[in-house]
Design an enzyme around this catalytic site. Sequence first.
Site, PDB file in Angstrom:
ATOM      1  N   GLU A  17       0.825  -1.202   0.000  1.00 36.83           N
ATOM      2  CA  GLU A  17       0.000   0.000   0.000  1.00 36.83           C
ATOM      3  C   GLU A  17       0.869   1.265   0.000  1.00 36.83           C
ATOM      4  O   GLU A  17       1.911   1.313   0.660  1.00 36.83           O
ATOM      5  CB  GLU A  17      -0.905  -0.011   1.229  1.00 36.83           C
ATOM      6  CG  GLU A  17      -1.973   1.063   1.235  1.00 36.83           C
ATOM      7  CD  GLU A  17      -2.988   0.832   2.358  1.00 36.83           C
ATOM      8  OE1 GLU A  17      -3.504   1.837   2.891  1.00 36.83           O
ATOM      9  OE2 GLU A  17      -3.254  -0.344   2.695  1.00 36.83           O
TER      10      GLU A  17
ATOM     11  N   GLU B 146      -3.253  10.874   2.817  1.00 37.72           N
ATOM     12  CA  GLU B 146      -4.410  11.069   3.705  1.00 37.72           C
ATOM     13  C   GLU B 146      -4.481  12.533   4.151  1.00 37.72           C
ATOM     14  O   GLU B 146      -3.458  13.181   4.393  1.00 37.72           O
ATOM     15  CB  GLU B 146      -4.284  10.191   4.966  1.00 37.72           C
ATOM     16  CG  GLU B 146      -4.092   8.719   4.711  1.00 37.72           C
ATOM     17  CD  GLU B 146      -5.377   7.958   4.438  1.00 37.72           C
ATOM     18  OE1 GLU B 146      -6.460   8.573   4.514  1.00 37.72           O
ATOM     19  OE2 GLU B 146      -5.292   6.750   4.153  1.00 37.72           O
TER      20      GLU B 146
END
Length: 481
Positions: A115, A119
């Site tokens: 990943e 954010e």
Amino acid sequence: MHLSVLSLLASALVANAQSTCNPMKATGCAADKALGTSFAEDFSSESSWFDKDNDTGEIKYGDDGLELTLQKRYDNPGLMSKFYIMYGKVEAVLKAGPGTGIVSSFFLQSDDLDEIDLEWLGGDDTQFQSNYFSKGNVATYDRGEYHGVNQPQTEFHNYTIDWAMDKCVWYLDGQVVRTLANTTSQGYPQSPMFLKMGIWAGGDSSNEPGTIEWAGGATDYSQAPFSMYVKKVVVTDYSSGSEYSYGDQSGSWESIEAKDGSVYGRYDQAQEEFAALVNGDEISSGTSSSASSSSTSSSSSASSTSSSASSTSSSTVSSSTESSSSVTSSAESSSTSSSVSTTSESSSASSTTASSESSSASITESSIAPSTSSTSEPSTTTSASESSSTSEPSSSTIEPTSTNEDASPTTATTSSSSSTNEYASTTSAPISSTTSADSTLTTQTTASSTQSVSLINNAINMRYSKGLMGLLASFALALTC
């Protein structure tokens, strides 16, 4: 930020993974559809590159691009790509959603839980977070980093992830904010990944306390709706092929197989395509159009050249016709107009018009006044070879024949000059040769007739002279006697 909070956040993100078959834990997992190209999406309408991640929340498309809205509790609107990339670059022009406890996400994730994240926290208008995971490992907690950004909830900014084989680089508005080398002890993301974007409530009371703390506090749904916006996304795949599959359960990039392509096989091409798309160019149709334009340009150039040649040829023929008309008009004033006109019509270039007219004048003068035709200038003969091809008279003492000797090479010169235009010479040359021969034969016949008359006159004169001398001699003898 407490390490336990990061750990809980990592667990939440991994749990949110969409994959139902982890190739490191199961066999027979379906192959992943490869992007194998590049594209840009402005989300002015529903995208063919993405599917809804779920049916909760509201998703709209318009002038501001993609609008993902969390209207009430448990809403989690988002999009997930229909493709995977095996190394590549992704970029988003994005405005994060506001609100305490609200999290906006833009990230890459693989079936075996590699990943790479971006954010934004709705209660923090000064920074955003970059993060990564390898095979879902959350044993360590120091992967995340924060980067300063000005008002990410009210202003659009450009965020980029460049995931290469040797390193991963995060950018903000074109400036590098983080570089992760492929030498990290934490593991490096290296398996095919899909792209996701969405908005969710990290501060919901159902989440772990650490997650709520990381998200900035409890979410107040009375402040809803909360919306994030994605104005544009650009994506390029560094690998080629139609599908990516796992050759074994190691999870290493060497185990990844690219059907009808190669892993990391289009890196250089991808860089060019990405740059073009960022600049607003259409690479698929743009490249085809450029080629087509080049082909059209070449075709147009060839057509133009052909037209130019055709025009030149037409102009030459036209000039030849005008030249013939001019010579014919000049020749019609003489008694030998037919012969001169026919000969002159073989001329195809305007540069021979003067020569033809001079020749015509010489021939006309010799036909009308043979005794003065020796004044014709022999300069009209252009070469020895052309002159020798002309039938010369047997006697150079006959002036009309001498005139023809000067005139005939001019006719030959005119005919030879006309061969510069192949279309004109094809039809004109035979006529010119025949007419030239007829003209010469006619002139020679005239010369022969003149010669015969001259010989007869000489014979008469000689006989007359002999008779007179005989008469005088007889008269002198008689006187003597």
